[in-house]
Design a protein around this motif. Structure first.
Motif, PDB file in Angstrom:
ATOM      1  N   THR A 177       0.805  -1.224   0.000  1.00  0.00           N
ATOM      2  CA  THR A 177       0.000   0.000   0.000  1.00  0.00           C
ATOM      3  C   THR A 177       0.839   1.275   0.000  1.00  0.00           C
ATOM      4  O   THR A 177       0.307   2.357  -0.227  1.00  0.00           O
ATOM      5  CB  THR A 177      -0.929   0.045   1.231  1.00  0.00           C
ATOM      6  OG1 THR A 177      -0.108  -0.109   2.383  1.00  0.00           O
ATOM      7  CG2 THR A 177      -1.960  -1.066   1.192  1.00  0.00           C
ATOM      8  N   ALA A 180       0.673   4.208  -2.512  1.00  0.00           N
ATOM      9  CA  ALA A 180      -0.429   5.172  -2.466  1.00  0.00           C
ATOM     10  C   ALA A 180       0.042   6.502  -1.872  1.00  0.00           C
ATOM     11  O   ALA A 180      -0.631   7.520  -2.012  1.00  0.00           O
ATOM     12  CB  ALA A 180      -1.590   4.618  -1.649  1.00  0.00           C
ATOM     13  N   LYS A 181       1.209   6.487  -1.215  1.00  0.00           N
ATOM     14  CA  LYS A 181       1.708   7.706  -0.564  1.00  0.00           C
ATOM     15  C   LYS A 181       2.733   8.435  -1.424  1.00  0.00           C
ATOM     16  O   LYS A 181       3.421   9.326  -0.947  1.00  0.00           O
ATOM     17  CB  LYS A 181       2.325   7.344   0.799  1.00  0.00           C
ATOM     18  CG  LYS A 181       1.304   6.734   1.757  1.00  0.00           C
ATOM     19  CD  LYS A 181       1.828   6.651   3.180  1.00  0.00           C
ATOM     20  CE  LYS A 181       2.766   5.496   3.367  1.00  0.00           C
ATOM     21  NZ  LYS A 181       3.205   5.347   4.777  1.00  0.00           N
ATOM     22  N   SER A 331      -9.366   3.687  -7.510  1.00  0.00           N
ATOM     23  CA  SER A 331      -9.766   2.976  -6.283  1.00  0.00           C
ATOM     24  C   SER A 331     -10.616   3.838  -5.351  1.00  0.00           C
ATOM     25  O   SER A 331     -11.303   3.316  -4.490  1.00  0.00           O
ATOM     26  CB  SER A 331      -8.523   2.498  -5.527  1.00  0.00           C
ATOM     27  OG  SER A 331      -7.885   3.587  -4.891  1.00  0.00           O
ATOM     28  N   GLU A 332     -10.577   5.159  -5.533  1.00  0.00           N
ATOM     29  CA  GLU A 332     -11.263   6.050  -4.594  1.00  0.00           C
ATOM     30  C   GLU A 332     -12.614   6.514  -5.119  1.00  0.00           C
ATOM     31  O   GLU A 332     -13.188   7.466  -4.585  1.00  0.00           O
ATOM     32  CB  GLU A 332     -10.375   7.277  -4.305  1.00  0.00           C
ATOM     33  CG  GLU A 332      -9.051   6.923  -3.665  1.00  0.00           C
ATOM     34  CD  GLU A 332      -8.083   8.106  -3.599  1.00  0.00           C
ATOM     35  OE1 GLU A 332      -8.370   9.151  -4.190  1.00  0.00           O
ATOM     36  OE2 GLU A 332      -7.040   7.958  -2.950  1.00  0.00           O
ATOM     37  N   ASP A 362      -4.298   7.745 -11.588  1.00  0.00           N
ATOM     38  CA  ASP A 362      -4.256   7.838 -10.137  1.00  0.00           C
ATOM     39  C   ASP A 362      -4.881   6.618  -9.474  1.00  0.00           C
ATOM     40  O   ASP A 362      -5.998   6.224  -9.824  1.00  0.00           O
ATOM     41  CB  ASP A 362      -5.023   9.111  -9.703  1.00  0.00           C
ATOM     42  CG  ASP A 362      -4.677   9.517  -8.285  1.00  0.00           C
ATOM     43  OD1 ASP A 362      -3.669   9.016  -7.755  1.00  0.00           O
ATOM     44  OD2 ASP A 362      -5.425  10.330  -7.721  1.00  0.00           O
ATOM     45  N   MET A 363      -4.160   6.054  -8.550  1.00  0.00           N
ATOM     46  CA  MET A 363      -4.652   4.936  -7.723  1.00  0.00           C
ATOM     47  C   MET A 363      -5.142   3.777  -8.585  1.00  0.00           C
ATOM     48  O   MET A 363      -6.287   3.332  -8.481  1.00  0.00           O
ATOM     49  CB  MET A 363      -5.757   5.428  -6.780  1.00  0.00           C
ATOM     50  CG  MET A 363      -5.277   6.403  -5.739  1.00  0.00           C
ATOM     51  SD  MET A 363      -4.015   5.730  -4.629  1.00  0.00           S
ATOM     52  CE  MET A 363      -4.988   4.626  -3.608  1.00  0.00           C
ATOM     53  N   ARG A 396       0.154   7.598 -10.161  1.00  0.00           N
ATOM     54  CA  ARG A 396       0.208   6.913  -8.860  1.00  0.00           C
ATOM     55  C   ARG A 396      -0.275   5.488  -9.116  1.00  0.00           C
ATOM     56  O   ARG A 396      -1.471   5.225  -9.079  1.00  0.00           O
ATOM     57  CB  ARG A 396      -0.648   7.663  -7.838  1.00  0.00           C
ATOM     58  CG  ARG A 396      -0.469   7.152  -6.437  1.00  0.00           C
ATOM     59  CD  ARG A 396      -0.868   8.141  -5.348  1.00  0.00           C
ATOM     60  NE  ARG A 396      -2.192   8.739  -5.507  1.00  0.00           N
ATOM     61  CZ  ARG A 396      -2.994   9.069  -4.497  1.00  0.00           C
ATOM     62  NH1 ARG A 396      -2.621   8.854  -3.254  1.00  0.00           N
ATOM     63  NH2 ARG A 396      -4.168   9.627  -4.720  1.00  0.00           N
ATOM     64  N   LEU A 398      -0.191   1.310  -8.426  1.00  0.00           N
ATOM     65  CA  LEU A 398      -0.072   0.429  -7.279  1.00  0.00           C
ATOM     66  C   LEU A 398       0.146  -1.011  -7.739  1.00  0.00           C
ATOM     67  O   LEU A 398      -0.783  -1.809  -7.756  1.00  0.00           O
ATOM     68  CB  LEU A 398      -1.350   0.501  -6.436  1.00  0.00           C
ATOM     69  CG  LEU A 398      -1.830   1.904  -6.055  1.00  0.00           C
ATOM     70  CD1 LEU A 398      -3.260   1.873  -5.566  1.00  0.00           C
ATOM     71  CD2 LEU A 398      -0.924   2.505  -4.998  1.00  0.00           C
ATOM     72  N   TYR A 411      -7.265  -1.169  -0.164  1.00  0.00           N
ATOM     73  CA  TYR A 411      -6.227  -0.309   0.397  1.00  0.00           C
ATOM     74  C   TYR A 411      -6.657   0.339   1.705  1.00  0.00           C
ATOM     75  O   TYR A 411      -5.879   1.001   2.363  1.00  0.00           O
ATOM     76  CB  TYR A 411      -5.811   0.761  -0.627  1.00  0.00           C
ATOM     77  CG  TYR A 411      -5.256   0.129  -1.870  1.00  0.00           C
ATOM     78  CD1 TYR A 411      -3.969  -0.397  -1.881  1.00  0.00           C
ATOM     79  CD2 TYR A 411      -6.019  -0.005  -3.014  1.00  0.00           C
ATOM     80  CE1 TYR A 411      -3.455  -1.029  -2.997  1.00  0.00           C
ATOM     81  CE2 TYR A 411      -5.525  -0.630  -4.149  1.00  0.00           C
ATOM     82  CZ  TYR A 411      -4.241  -1.144  -4.131  1.00  0.00           C
ATOM     83  OH  TYR A 411      -3.754  -1.771  -5.231  1.00  0.00           O
ATOM     84  N   LEU A 415      -8.615   5.380   0.701  1.00  0.00           N
ATOM     85  CA  LEU A 415      -7.853   4.895  -0.458  1.00  0.00           C
ATOM     86  C   LEU A 415      -8.658   3.892  -1.266  1.00  0.00           C
ATOM     87  O   LEU A 415      -8.365   3.652  -2.436  1.00  0.00           O
ATOM     88  CB  LEU A 415      -6.531   4.274  -0.008  1.00  0.00           C
ATOM     89  CG  LEU A 415      -5.554   5.222   0.691  1.00  0.00           C
ATOM     90  CD1 LEU A 415      -4.335   4.475   1.196  1.00  0.00           C
ATOM     91  CD2 LEU A 415      -5.126   6.350  -0.237  1.00  0.00           C
TER      92      LEU A 415
END
Lengths: 447, 89
Positions: A177, A180-181, A331-332, A362-363, A396, A398, A411, A415
């Motif tokens: 995970t 994700a940062k 994912s969000e 993203d994500m 971003r 993953l 996540y 997230l």
């Protein structure tokens, strides 16, 4: 007393998830460089905990008095590679830990700025920071990182693109995970309050308050009132709604700045989704008339949404900045997750969407065995879109070890969850391994 | 002096207006305006109130929350400026 206005405002918050996504305090660390890294770390800790000591309390009191949720309280700082120019990989980690401790001490949700700007080349500190990322992101809890590898003025640093592909894989080997940062940017902005990419640019004042507003649910609700009407009505409705949302951001931001006795910077009027139903950018596009996001017409609807949000927000705010537009994390966002699971939304379509949204890829979960050079090539494509079109783009990704296409990865919390999406399996290695620098596009020479 | 909007939503029954008004009086809040209606069976009321001191806000909010629980209704209290900020240029 206008009860209609009162009802509308309350409904936006209670039913449509209108929130101030973040009040972010930007703090310059340019004056914290000490004799050695331990000295610097102590000064960093002291400055942050002094400046931000009341941030959370003030934000909470504003939430209480005005009934507008402020989901996150955050801090962004000067890119750490700039204050650790002589540090090596181990030494720079001391600063990551100092940021983490300071963030925990003042009670914020995240601290961003463990960052390096390498669009033209690496300094000693930049390399140390990037190499430290796998440990920095797994040994700390609240520290967020970004690396800018390209800009319209400088072109694309292909060596950095290659290094970031490898770094993302190394991070994955330590944690599923932690990626994700961390975000890889082209044309990163210096006043972005959103994570993971927030940092406090060198041209910013010593301390500043920036605000990020959100409210995809509010826009969607407004659009349900204009079903079947021409697209001009849709754009006008989005503009009017974005205006109202941004007014809330402007109000809360200037109030927070005043109470903290800090200058007010910008409002970032981004539609930032959460995994909750009804808080989704995908659902807005579907409300405009797509059966599911990812189908043909997605890029056009996203373009008009992104543009109308900016136009509506600009007049509502003293100064608009940051990323401002529509975010499209997978994912969000409940609607994006559904479309990815159904196979309607592909990585290729997402890439096209990033040419008209406010940020980038993203994500997105990809298989754990995706080669580093393929990740680098995805970053290079995304940077090319940003550099050529004078916009911010970001990646971003993953990669998750032990997963294959179609697996769901959770996540946690904001997230969200994401299905592992397929990448093209043909190799890009020979391109990435060339290294070097892609020059800035011709239209960047405007002097 | 600060102004706040109090909104009350819940199932209608006897004594809601009285209960809310009494709490406001105890907290020193002056009612400037009020509008009340029944939608189906749901009681809704908006009030504009004035408080002499800004620092009385939290106490009033807490007292109204307790009153809301006793009456079985939801009470929101928000300072007035937010509504103006959103709707007026």
């Amino acid at each position: 007393m206008d009860t209609k206005q009162i009802r509308e405002t309350i409904q936006m918050v209670a039913e449509d998830h209108l929130d101030i996504r973040t009040v972010t305090m930007g703090i310059s660390l340019l004056d914290t460089v000490g004799a050695d890294v331990n000295d610097t770390a102590e000064r960093v800790y002291q400055k942050i905990t002094k400046y931000a000591q009341n941030l959370v309390a003030v934000a909470q009191q504003i939430e209480r008095e005005y009934g507008i949720p402020i989901t996150n309280k955050r801090i962004s700082v000067t890119p750490i590679s700039l204050i650790a120019g002589s540090a090596n990989e181990d030494e720079i980690l001391v600063l990551a830990h100092a940021l983490d401790r300071a963030a925990k001490e003042v009670g914020v949700d995240f601290i961003g700025g463990y960052s390096a700007l390498v669009q033209k080349g690496f300094s000693h500190g930049d390399l140390a920071l990037i190499k430290s990322l796998p440990r920095a992101l797994t040994e700390t809890d609240l520290v967020m990182s970004s690396v800018n590898i390209g800009s319209s003025k400088a072109g694309i640093n292909l060596d950095a693109v290659k290094l970031m592909g490898e770094t993302i894989k190394n991070i994955t080997d330590k944690s599923d995970t932690a990626n994700a940062k961390m975000v890889v940017f082209a044309n990163a902005v210096e006043d972005n309050p959103f994570m993971a990419g927030a940092f406090h640019g060198v041209s910013e004042p010593d301390v500043v308050i920036n605000v990020g507003v959100s409210g995809p649910g509010v826009v969607k609700r407004a659009l349900t009132q204009v079903k079947g009407q021409p697209i001009d009505v849709v754009t006008e409705t989005i503009k009017q709604t974005a205006f109202k949302i941004t007014r809330v951001g402007q109000f809360v931001g200037s109030l927070a700045a005043q109470r903290l006795q800090v200058p007010f910077g910008i409002v970032d009027l981004s539609l930032a989704p959460t995994p909750a139903r009804g808080d989704s950018v995908a659902e807005i596009l579907e409300e405009i008339g797509l059966e599911q996001v990812g189908t043909h017409g997605t890029t056009a609807t996203l373009m008009l949404l992104n543009d109308a949000v900016k136009k509506g927000g600009v007049m509502a705010s003293q100064q608009v900045g940051g990323l401002s537009g529509a975010f499209i994390p997978v994912s969000e966002d409940a609607g994006m997750i559904d479309a990815a699971v159904a196979g309607t939304l592909s990585l290729a379509k997402l890439e096209a969407m990033t040419s008209v949204c406010s940020v980038g890829l993203d994500m997105i979960a990809v298989p754990g065995d995706t080669p580093a050079t393929t990740i680098s090539a995805i970053i290079a494509d995304e940077a090319a879109i940003g550099v050529q079109n004078n916009k911010t783009t970001a990646v971003r990704l993953l990669p998750t070890n032990g997963t294959k296409v179609g697996d769901m990865v959770d996540y946690g919390g904001l997230l969200g969850i994401a299905p592992v999406m397929p990448v093209i399996e043909k190799s890009s290695a020979d391109f990435i391994n060339r290294g070097g620098h892609i020059p800035a596009p011709i239209h960047s020479f405007k002097n | 002096m600060i102004k706040a909007v109090v909104t009350v939503v819940g199932k209608d029954k006897a004594g809601i207006v009285a209960g809310v008004a009494q709490t406001l009086a105890q907290e020193g809040a002056n009612i400037l305006d009020m509008a009340q209606t029944i939608m189906d069976t749901t009681f809704t009321m908006s009030m504009l109130v004035a408080l002499p001191q800004a620092n009385d806000f939290n106490a009033m909010q807490q007292a109204l929350e307790t009153t809301g629980q006793q009456l079985g209704v939801t009470i929101h209290v928000q300072r007035e400026e937010i509504f103006d900020a959103m709707a007026r240029v």
